[in-house]
Design an enzyme around this catalytic site. Structure first.
Site, mmCIF file in Angstrom:
data_model
loop_
_atom_site.group_PDB
_atom_site.id
_atom_site.type_symbol
_atom_site.label_atom_id
_atom_site.label_comp_id
_atom_site.label_asym_id
_atom_site.label_seq_id
_atom_site.Cartn_x
_atom_site.Cartn_y
_atom_site.Cartn_z
ATOM 1 C CG HIS A 481 -7.398 -49.854 0.860
ATOM 2 N ND1 HIS A 481 -7.909 -50.953 0.381
ATOM 3 C CD2 HIS A 481 -8.373 -49.775 1.635
ATOM 4 C CE1 HIS A 481 -8.674 -51.728 0.527
ATOM 5 N NE2 HIS A 481 -9.336 -51.156 1.055
ATOM 6 C CD GLU A 482 -9.377 -46.846 3.935
ATOM 7 O OE1 GLU A 482 -11.336 -47.116 3.746
ATOM 8 O OE2 GLU A 482 -9.066 -47.705 3.969
ATOM 9 C CG HIS A 485 -13.583 -48.458 0.060
ATOM 10 N ND1 HIS A 485 -13.834 -49.589 -0.214
ATOM 11 C CD2 HIS A 485 -12.451 -49.047 1.074
ATOM 12 C CE1 HIS A 485 -13.431 -50.741 0.074
ATOM 13 N NE2 HIS A 485 -12.406 -50.388 1.108
ATOM 14 C CG HIS A 488 -17.388 -48.078 -4.774
ATOM 15 N ND1 HIS A 488 -17.455 -49.657 -3.996
ATOM 16 C CD2 HIS A 488 -18.691 -48.543 -5.530
ATOM 17 C CE1 HIS A 488 -17.970 -49.994 -4.427
ATOM 18 N NE2 HIS A 488 -18.747 -49.357 -5.730
HETATM 19 ZN ZN LIG Z 1 -10.673 -51.191 1.535
#
Ligand SMILES: [Zn+2]
Length: 697
Positions: A481-482, A485, A488
């Protein structure tokens, strides 16, 4: 006040302050070893003064406003402030000290005082508004048009168009909110640091060796070598509740966990919440909105509180039905065991794990030895290489803020430098709880190409005595998940700094992160990277199949604890603040209203709900995770439909439309460009296995 009085020459006393000097480290990264707490305030003062000077130059520019002398000039301003603040907030969150926390109190107030006069500057706003009025004639690129629109919206929503009296009140509110948010998170950290439970002889019943080893490491971190402690970090509490067969200890840990910030001590957050809510409401009304939620959501994909409520209620009914059915099954298990107590919240995870083992013939402890931290980092990197062509090479020459932090250089397929990725994975007392992505520098290419410095911080238990750190399936998902990010930020390819990477709507920002989680659960990825930490054997196929089958188990519980928190967040910010009264009573009333199963706790009770009270980023925005999930469940379908989870053409669109475009495009337009249509909401219910419950229709 000096911050609005124009440029000030650098005081000679600041010579030797590493925050103000040029960084001669590899890739011009912060020289952490040289940075001491006392360097921050003078650096902030200098940065505020520089920035105020830059803003004054734009405001006092006698020439007609044009895009370059106004919007671009604003984008160029505040470089030093960004640099100092990025280092400061990284340390405050990931490696704080009483000294830094004290400085933080002052910084948050000074930040509010610095930004208020800028964001409410009528002349500056007038220049931007004038440009916006004639935008069609300015010959702007699509990114410039978006930037102009976003700049206008930011100033408008900050109150730049208000009369002087309202502005003064707004400024006072912002200052107070900044202080309150900082106190809220310090209180939470305080309650988390103060509590621990020592595991004596006989207290480890049911706990696997890996948990006990992690509990030893946690004790050592806290200056108790040779002992073992449970702490209030989620990665300590949740596995304990799942595996400890000591019902009395489970209750003790559970009660301490849900009482954080609500203990009636110096760290109590109840009064802070009341004040935050009424100030937020007052500021929304000054700006002409009926509620804070209406104000907040106007600038989001969802647009209105009604749209948010619609999604949450659509999910709530089937999730609650599933949770209640699960509860009955868990109660049966209790009875079957020969016990006659009524299932309590501290029993849920323990019996759910037993039920899962029975139904799916699978338990987390069986897979954990295959999920090493290094293996999962390699899996996250390899997935990025296969999707986007980027590669990772560890660097030992880049300064870090703690010896456990690791750094990798990220390169594009053609070998060009793309940025650095810092991974800070282990829990320690100086780190706040949770997991997050942040940056020390954002990508942009306004004047020259700037390579991003991206950070992931997690709170995984460190392996004791030289053993590798083993992750739970939840931890592994968090890592992906991290990292999503992180991608991104790393893949960002925009011109203007304020549109870089994760500078997107809150209900869009979880798309890149949650979408990335899907790859962690793919057999192709697990077969390659889930290897036994002692033997190196790959995950046996049979265990892999059971792991995948077990994924949908417990979704009723997970969805209920999330959606109840999101609904409570919405209620806090839509009901009149004066009517809320005592926070605990309000919480109870709202949970009764939705029929919250009493055996399940909120994922975040109000006094520990840092997402919505440590700052306003997720205030009436906690639903965002679910809003993004509608998109991520639907988006991964594009790879499934292509029959290849690394399908190059889909991956290319994903990079171009989602991961690299930052805030330079309207998010819905970007999504449709990627997928060819709007997201289809049932994908979320299907992914959570909630589509087949009676209430789902
Ligand atoms: Zn998040």
């Amino acid at each position: 006040m000096s911050e609005s009085s124009g440029p000030i020459a650098a005081p000679a006393a600041d010579a030797g302050n590493p925050l103000l000097a040029a960084w001669t480290t590899p890739f011009e990264t912060p020289p952490f070893a040289e940075i001491r707490p006392e360097h921050f305030m003078p650096a902030f003062e200098q940065a505020f003064a520089d920035h105020a000077g830059e803003i004054a130059a734009i405001v006092n520019d006698p020439t007609e406003p044009d895009f370059d002398n106004t919007v671009t000039a604003l984008e160029r301003s505040g470089k030093l402030l960004n640099r100092v603040a990025a280092v400061f907030y990284d340390l405050v969150s990931a490696h704080s000290s009483p000294e830094l926390l004290k400085i933080d109190e002052e910084v948050s107030l000074r930040m509010a005082r610095h930004w208020n006069p800028i964001m409410m500057n009528a002349v500056l706003f007038g220049r931007i508004a004038a440009l916006r009025d004639k935008a069609a004639r300015l010959n702007l690129t699509p990114e410039q048009s978006r930037l102009l629109e976003r700049s206008y919206t930011r100033f408008h929503r900050a109150g730049a168009g208000l009369d002087e009296a309202s502005k003064a009140r707004m400024a006072a509110i912002n200052e107070r909110l900044a202080q309150l948010g900082t106190s809220f998170s310090h209180h939470l950290l305080g309650d988390e640091q103060e509590w621990m439970m020592e595991l004596g002889e006989g207290d480890t019943e049911g706990l696997p060796d890996s948990f006990v080893a992690a509990a030893r490491a946690a004790a050592e971190e806290r200056g108790l070598p040779g002992k073992a402690v449970v702490t209030l970090s989620r990665s300590s509490v949740e596995p304990f509740l799942k595996m400890s067969s000591r019902r009395d200890l489970r209750e003790k840990v559970y009660r301490a966990f849900i009482a954080r910030g609500d203990n009636g001590n110096d760290n109590d957050n109840n009064a802070i919440i009341g004040e935050i809510l009424s100030l937020r409401e007052e500021s929304a009304k000054l700006l002409g909105y009926p509620t804070f939620a209406a104000y907040r959501l106007e600038d989001s994909m969802a647009k209105t509180p009604e749209a948010v409520r619609g999604l949450l209620e659509r999910v709530w009914k089937p999730a609650r039905a599933r949770a209640l059915a699960d509860r009955d099954a868990l109660q049966e298990l209790v009875t079957e065991e020969g016990s006659n107590f009524k299932l309590a919240p501290w029993d849920w995870r323990y019996y759910a794990e037993k039920l899962r083992q029975r139904r799916a013939n699978f338990d987390d402890a069986a897979i954990k030895p295959y999920l090493t931290l290094d293996g999962m980092i390699a899996a996250a990197f390899d997935t990025a290489t296969r999707l986007f062509g980027i590669t990772f090479q560890e660097r030992k020459d880049v300064p870090v803020w703690h010896p456990d932090v690791r750094v990798w250089e990220v390169k594009d397929a053609d070998g060009a430098h793309r940025g650095l990725f810092y991974g800070d994975y282990y829990a320690r007392p100086s780190k706040r709880s949770g997991a997050w992505m942040t940056s020390l520098r954002d990508q942009q290419k306004l004047d020259s190409a700037v390579a991003p410095l991206i950070i992931n911080v997690c709170n995984f238990a460190k392996g004791a005595g030289g053993e590798p750190s083993l992750l739970s399936p939840d931890d592994a998902r968090t890592l992906f998940h991290e990292f999503g990010h992180g991608l991104h930020g790393m893949l960002s390819d925009v011109t203007y700094p304020s549109l870089s990477g994760t500078s997107v709507f809150t209900d869009f920002v979880e798309l890149p992160s949650q979408l990335y989680e899907h790859w962690q659960e793919q057999p192709q990825v697990l077969r390659q990277f889930a290897r036994h930490y002692q033997t190196g054997e790959p995950l046996p196929d049979d265990l892999l199949q059971r792991f995948i089958a077990a994924r949908k188990f417990g979704q009723g519980f997970a969805t209920v604890e999330f959606v109840s928190s999101a609904l409570l967040d919405l209620e806090f910010h839509t009901q009149p603040a004066a009517s809320i009264g005592e926070v605990r009573a309000f919480e109870r009333k709202e949970l009764d209203k939705i029929g919250m199963p009493e055996e399940i706790a909120l994922r975040h009770r109000p006094t520990q709900f840092g997402h919505i009270f440590s700052g306003d980023h997720y205030a009436s925005g906690y639903y965002s995770y679910m809003w993004s999930e509608v998109m991520d469940a639907d988006a991964f379908g594009a790879f499934e439909e292509a029959g290849d989870i690394f399908a190059p053409d889909v991956a290319k669109r994903l990079r171009d439309d989602i991961y690299s475009s930052g805030g330079s495009r309207d998010p819905e337009e970007a999504y449709v460009a990627f997928r060819g249509r709007k997201p289809e909401p049932d994908a979320l219910l299907r992914r959570r296995g909630l589509l087949d419950t009676p209430e789902a229709a």
